[in-house]
Design an enzyme around this catalytic site. Sequence first.
Site, PDB file in Angstrom:
ATOM      1  CE  LYS A 111     -54.949 -10.396 -58.714  1.00 30.85           C
ATOM      2  NZ  LYS A 111     -54.502  -9.563 -57.592  1.00 30.85           N
ATOM      3  CE  LYS A 193     -63.079 -15.385 -54.865  1.00 31.40           C
ATOM      4  NZ  LYS A 193     -61.674 -15.095 -54.668  1.00 31.40           N
ATOM      5  CE  LYS A 196     -62.702  -7.074 -54.323  1.00 35.38           C
ATOM      6  NZ  LYS A 196     -62.461  -6.687 -52.953  1.00 35.38           N
TER       7      LYS A 196
END
Length: 329
Positions: A111, A193, A196
């Site tokens: 992140k 992966k 969203k």
Amino acid sequence: MRKRVFSGVQPTGRLTFGNYSTMRHWPKLADDHDCIYCVVDLHSVTITRKPEELRNETRKVFAALLALGIDPDRDIPFIQSHVPAHSELMWLLGCHTMFGELSRMTQFKDKSARHATNVNVGLFTYPVLQAADILLYDAHFVPVGEDQRQHVELSRDICLRFNGRYGDVLTVPEPLIKGAGARVMSLSEPSEKMSKSDPNENATLFVTDGRDTIVKKIKRAVTDSDGAVRYDTENKPGVANLMTLYHISTDKPFGEIEREFDGRGYGVFKAAVAEAVADCLTPVGQRLNEYLSDAAQLDALARRGAEKASERAVKTLERVYNAMGFYKC
Ligand code: TRP
């Protein structure tokens, strides 16, 4: 005494089929466990969020817990920021967590690379808040996806360190990872992966997608030119991913899926996958809309969840303050 289960889900974006794959186990666990499920809104502000969006998505994800079958009479669904003990315990646990441990967390490393202009302290101490979530409720098991294993193991290490100093104060948790290996991948880029935040709408299945949308997206999903429905993530990642969707939706093992579609071609296979996925998701989407349409009921359920969760959390926090020697009168 029944073993306790705790898990959390972030209110960010719409829930994907990947979220569904992890969360579908949560209501079933309540048959033989004492279950507490939390919308972790505090965790979700490590990235900058619009206030209106945070509010809406927190409501939506809380409603999704209920729509998935989490029963507010039997289980404890609640919203993290409604129980201040999470933030309080986080400070105390932070004093038992090492800088080096947090530096090694792969999610922090990922992140901070992705949000290079906003590497805030919350992103770094995120796993301490997660440990507080888990340890506050004396959870024995934490059902999560594979990507959260490291965080649950850190919670366990913090717990063991705390107990090592002050006696058996906290319950040692362990991760509960079902269907490991069956990761849900992007429909258009099956080596990545399913996410969203994918800019390509067709790459991701959302819990709220209607049947037509699901059929359309799966029809467009990437496969290969070999024509055989065979589980081979290395050489046939697109087909393997569609098999994973079918496996999650029907609980059929991969061998059985191969036999079912032997020699029948991708058209038939894709149609069956789309039907199975839609049969799983559309009832959840419908119930979700029902919960969202009754704001007063949803608020009341959130308040009741927070009350039940607080009752337990406050007791654990007291135990921790006492064990550490804080002066109480
Ligand atoms: N970090 C988890 C995720 O991103 C969410 C989470 C927060 C969580 N607190 C938790 C999961 C406690 C399990 C237990 O998915």
